[in-house]
Write a protein that holds these residues in place. Sequence first.
Motif, PDB file in Angstrom:
ATOM      1  N   GLY A 371      37.669  27.449  46.870  1.00 53.76           N
ATOM      2  CA  GLY A 371      37.205  27.068  45.544  1.00 53.76           C
ATOM      3  C   GLY A 371      36.104  27.947  44.995  1.00 53.76           C
ATOM      4  N   PRO A 372      36.240  29.268  45.007  1.00 59.83           N
ATOM      5  CA  PRO A 372      35.168  30.145  44.515  1.00 59.83           C
ATOM      6  C   PRO A 372      34.848  29.893  43.047  1.00 59.83           C
ATOM      7  CG  PRO A 372      37.236  31.359  44.698  1.00 59.83           C
ATOM      8  CD  PRO A 372      37.464  30.027  45.341  1.00 59.83           C
ATOM      9  N   ARG A 373      33.560  29.900  42.728  1.00 61.70           N
ATOM     10  CA  ARG A 373      33.100  29.710  41.346  1.00 61.70           C
ATOM     11  C   ARG A 373      32.375  30.946  40.816  1.00 61.70           C
ATOM     12  NH1 ARG A 373      34.668  25.676  38.276  1.00 61.70           N
ATOM     13  NH2 ARG A 373      32.599  25.369  37.371  1.00 61.70           N
ATOM     14  N   THR A 374      31.764  31.687  41.728  1.00 70.97           N
ATOM     15  CA  THR A 374      31.047  32.908  41.348  1.00 70.97           C
ATOM     16  C   THR A 374      31.479  34.030  42.276  1.00 70.97           C
ATOM     17  OG1 THR A 374      29.146  31.569  40.665  1.00 70.97           O
ATOM     18  CG2 THR A 374      28.779  33.927  40.966  1.00 70.97           C
ATOM     19  N   VAL A 375      31.883  35.152  41.692  1.00 70.42           N
ATOM     20  CA  VAL A 375      32.460  36.253  42.463  1.00 70.42           C
ATOM     21  C   VAL A 375      31.814  37.565  42.031  1.00 70.42           C
ATOM     22  CG1 VAL A 375      34.574  37.574  42.861  1.00 70.42           C
ATOM     23  CG2 VAL A 375      34.657  35.082  42.836  1.00 70.42           C
ATOM     24  N   LEU A 376      31.585  38.431  42.998  1.00 73.21           N
ATOM     25  CA  LEU A 376      31.075  39.780  42.725  1.00 73.21           C
ATOM     26  C   LEU A 376      32.184  40.794  42.968  1.00 73.21           C
ATOM     27  CD1 LEU A 376      28.492  41.602  42.210  1.00 73.21           C
ATOM     28  CD2 LEU A 376      28.373  41.811  44.696  1.00 73.21           C
ATOM     29  N   VAL A 377      32.383  41.693  42.016  1.00 78.16           N
ATOM     30  CA  VAL A 377      33.374  42.766  42.150  1.00 78.16           C
ATOM     31  C   VAL A 377      32.623  44.090  42.247  1.00 78.16           C
ATOM     32  CG1 VAL A 377      35.369  43.928  41.115  1.00 78.16           C
ATOM     33  CG2 VAL A 377      35.054  41.459  40.790  1.00 78.16           C
ATOM     34  N   ILE A 378      32.992  44.905  43.239  1.00 75.86           N
ATOM     35  CA  ILE A 378      32.341  46.203  43.464  1.00 75.86           C
ATOM     36  C   ILE A 378      33.339  47.319  43.204  1.00 75.86           C
ATOM     37  CG2 ILE A 378      31.170  47.679  45.152  1.00 75.86           C
ATOM     38  CD1 ILE A 378      30.424  45.144  46.699  1.00 75.86           C
ATOM     39  N   ALA A 379      32.878  48.396  42.585  1.00 70.41           N
ATOM     40  CA  ALA A 379      33.716  49.584  42.400  1.00 70.41           C
ATOM     41  C   ALA A 379      32.886  50.827  42.655  1.00 70.41           C
ATOM     42  CB  ALA A 379      34.304  49.617  40.986  1.00 70.41           C
ATOM     43  N   ARG A 380      33.494  51.776  43.370  1.00 70.98           N
ATOM     44  CA  ARG A 380      32.809  53.044  43.671  1.00 70.98           C
ATOM     45  C   ARG A 380      33.737  54.187  43.310  1.00 70.98           C
ATOM     46  NH1 ARG A 380      31.476  53.265  49.633  1.00 70.98           N
ATOM     47  NH2 ARG A 380      29.738  54.604  49.046  1.00 70.98           N
ATOM     48  N   GLY A 381      33.177  55.221  42.722  1.00 70.94           N
ATOM     49  CA  GLY A 381      33.977  56.365  42.329  1.00 70.94           C
ATOM     50  C   GLY A 381      33.584  57.614  43.081  1.00 70.94           C
ATOM     51  N   TYR A 382      34.554  58.499  43.277  1.00 71.63           N
ATOM     52  CA  TYR A 382      34.292  59.761  43.962  1.00 71.63           C
ATOM     53  C   TYR A 382      33.218  60.547  43.212  1.00 71.63           C
ATOM     54  CZ  TYR A 382      35.054  64.354  46.034  1.00 71.63           C
ATOM     55  OH  TYR A 382      34.887  65.550  46.670  1.00 71.63           O
ATOM     56  N   GLY A 383      32.260  61.054  43.957  1.00 69.41           N
ATOM     57  CA  GLY A 383      31.178  61.813  43.350  1.00 69.41           C
ATOM     58  C   GLY A 383      29.883  61.041  43.249  1.00 69.41           C
ATOM     59  N   GLY A 384      29.914  59.725  43.566  1.00 69.49           N
ATOM     60  CA  GLY A 384      28.683  58.967  43.609  1.00 69.49           C
ATOM     61  C   GLY A 384      28.558  57.821  42.628  1.00 69.49           C
ATOM     62  N   PHE A 385      29.527  57.635  41.737  1.00 68.17           N
ATOM     63  CA  PHE A 385      29.458  56.512  40.798  1.00 68.17           C
ATOM     64  C   PHE A 385      29.606  55.182  41.528  1.00 68.17           C
ATOM     65  CE2 PHE A 385      31.459  60.080  38.498  1.00 68.17           C
ATOM     66  CZ  PHE A 385      30.538  60.250  37.479  1.00 68.17           C
ATOM     67  N   ASN A 386      28.892  54.182  41.091  1.00 67.19           N
ATOM     68  CA  ASN A 386      29.122  52.831  41.604  1.00 67.19           C
ATOM     69  C   ASN A 386      28.800  51.816  40.516  1.00 67.19           C
ATOM     70  OD1 ASN A 386      26.279  51.960  41.877  1.00 67.19           O
ATOM     71  ND2 ASN A 386      26.191  53.429  43.577  1.00 67.19           N
ATOM     72  N   ALA A 387      29.408  50.646  40.622  1.00 67.84           N
ATOM     73  CA  ALA A 387      29.195  49.594  39.619  1.00 67.84           C
ATOM     74  C   ALA A 387      29.486  48.246  40.254  1.00 67.84           C
ATOM     75  CB  ALA A 387      30.081  49.810  38.396  1.00 67.84           C
ATOM     76  N   ALA A 388      28.926  47.201  39.681  1.00 69.84           N
ATOM     77  CA  ALA A 388      29.142  45.841  40.166  1.00 69.84           C
ATOM     78  C   ALA A 388      29.203  44.891  38.981  1.00 69.84           C
ATOM     79  CB  ALA A 388      28.053  45.423  41.137  1.00 69.84           C
ATOM     80  N   LEU A 389      30.084  43.899  39.081  1.00 66.68           N
ATOM     81  CA  LEU A 389      30.286  42.930  38.005  1.00 66.68           C
ATOM     82  C   LEU A 389      30.283  41.529  38.608  1.00 66.68           C
ATOM     83  CD1 LEU A 389      31.083  43.309  34.873  1.00 66.68           C
ATOM     84  CD2 LEU A 389      33.365  42.623  35.625  1.00 66.68           C
ATOM     85  N   VAL A 390      29.563  40.606  37.993  1.00 71.12           N
ATOM     86  CA  VAL A 390      29.514  39.217  38.440  1.00 71.12           C
ATOM     87  C   VAL A 390      30.360  38.373  37.495  1.00 71.12           C
ATOM     88  CG1 VAL A 390      28.084  37.230  39.021  1.00 71.12           C
ATOM     89  CG2 VAL A 390      27.198  39.563  39.361  1.00 71.12           C
ATOM     90  N   LEU A 391      31.320  37.632  38.067  1.00 74.29           N
ATOM     91  CA  LEU A 391      32.191  36.755  37.305  1.00 74.29           C
ATOM     92  C   LEU A 391      31.911  35.306  37.659  1.00 74.29           C
ATOM     93  CD1 LEU A 391      35.538  38.688  37.937  1.00 74.29           C
ATOM     94  CD2 LEU A 391      34.158  38.780  35.844  1.00 74.29           C
ATOM     95  N   GLY A 392      32.042  34.432  36.662  1.00 72.24           N
ATOM     96  CA  GLY A 392      31.805  33.036  36.923  1.00 72.24           C
ATOM     97  C   GLY A 392      32.845  32.148  36.281  1.00 72.24           C
ATOM     98  N   ALA A 393      33.055  30.976  36.876  1.00 72.37           N
ATOM     99  CA  ALA A 393      34.012  30.006  36.340  1.00 72.37           C
ATOM    100  C   ALA A 393      33.491  29.422  35.028  1.00 72.37           C
ATOM    101  CB  ALA A 393      34.262  28.889  37.356  1.00 72.37           C
ATOM    102  N   LEU A 394      34.395  29.034  34.165  1.00 73.83           N
ATOM    103  CA  LEU A 394      34.046  28.406  32.903  1.00 73.83           C
ATOM    104  C   LEU A 394      33.842  26.914  33.090  1.00 73.83           C
ATOM    105  CD1 LEU A 394      36.580  30.168  30.522  1.00 73.83           C
ATOM    106  CD2 LEU A 394      34.183  30.768  30.881  1.00 73.83           C
ATOM    107  N   GLU A 395      32.916  26.375  32.331  1.00 71.33           N
ATOM    108  CA  GLU A 395      32.717  24.932  32.335  1.00 71.33           C
ATOM    109  C   GLU A 395      33.695  24.307  31.360  1.00 71.33           C
ATOM    110  OE1 GLU A 395      30.828  23.403  34.425  1.00 71.33           O
ATOM    111  OE2 GLU A 395      29.958  25.274  35.251  1.00 71.33           O
ATOM    112  N   ARG A 396      34.564  23.461  31.836  1.00 69.33           N
ATOM    113  CA  ARG A 396      35.600  22.844  30.974  1.00 69.33           C
ATOM    114  C   ARG A 396      35.147  21.460  30.512  1.00 69.33           C
ATOM    115  NH1 ARG A 396      38.750  27.067  29.476  1.00 69.33           N
ATOM    116  NH2 ARG A 396      39.609  28.186  31.272  1.00 69.33           N
TER     117      ARG A 396
END
Length: 396
Positions: A371-396
């Motif tokens: 039942g994940p509600r908050t998730v972190l996504v990681i991405a790395r690119g050749y040459g040294g790029f990196n990024a991170a995105l935090v996703l969250g569930a919507l309140e219904r």
Amino acid sequence: MVITGLGVVAPTGLDAEEHWSAVLSGKSGIGRITRFDPSGYPVVLGGEVPDFTAKERIPQRLVPQTDHWTHMALYGAEAALGDAGVDPAERSEYEMAVVTSSSSGGTEFGQNEMSGLYGKGPGWVGVYQSIAWFYAATTGQISIRNGMRGPCGVVCAEQAGGLDAIGQARRLLRDDVRMVVTGGTDASLCPYGLVAQMQTGLLSESEDTARAYLPFDADACGYVPGEGGAILIAERGEEAAERGAGYGAVLGYASGFEPPGRPSSLARTLRRALDDARVDPGDVDAVFADGMGDLRQDRIEADAIASVFGPGAVPVTAPKVLSGRLYGGGAPLDVATALLGIRDGVVPHTPGTTRPVDGIDLVRDQPRETGPRTVLVIARGYGGFNAALVLGALER
């Protein structure tokens, strides 16, 4: 910012639900490359999008004007808009924007035109060579086709660029823009494109589809290249809520750079993304890792995750083993997968890995219904790029 539409075009499926079904069942889209004969190359496996014929998926006049990478993005954009329930004709053209990611541009189109140039002469080079190969071609074609005249752009940061494009979409929605088509695709499975990728030394030369791409495994031997990705529709949260639309919210984002030979900045990027989201490490239910399939690079990523969350403190997964690394399309596909996981309460697994590195809790063998509600996504690119995105569930 809320993601309201998903348009998946990947080795694992031609729509979001087909892709999600493949991920949960561990059905791989990796196989021997068929777009050309790879016999003379050390790399013979790739993640190809199955059953994708451009003339059956997009307007025929656009097929000779654009590259395979753009064909897939046009198809993905149409699917994403339909999934979001958005009709661009009913919206103000200046309040709609397009920001995509690209790593290789129109590689196959460019190769074909160069073959004509060097084999037959300049008269055999088509007029569309000047634009079809360009990194911004996909953004331009999506905006033209849908009458979107708001801010448009492209981010070129290899695999990390997919998250950077979503981060830029988030910034645009803070101004006058009300909807952004974002995400990305890539397609470099042609001789010219493959040779360019081989120069990194990170591609797997294994011919065993089950063992060729093993992120965070002691037997890792590189990654398998792939094509495709995902196009996403991003809207302001309040407007999505009014329609009852949305898979999840983008809570936080950060990017960084780690020059070769310098200490990794990845842990700092992860902390900055969590800070931007106002989320504590203990609140994160899963991490979708980059998983380069290289022992040294995977060790760096595992150490960064353990540094931020604690050793083995959070489930980690890399379902991209089923599709290969899709460069500009890879991170958007991970975001789509993570949002589907939040929707269904599941953390997908990482098939194939049998000897995982220490320090992380890698989800293996089967998905976890946590039942994940908050998730972190990681991405790395050749040459040294990196990024991170935090996703969250919507309140219904």
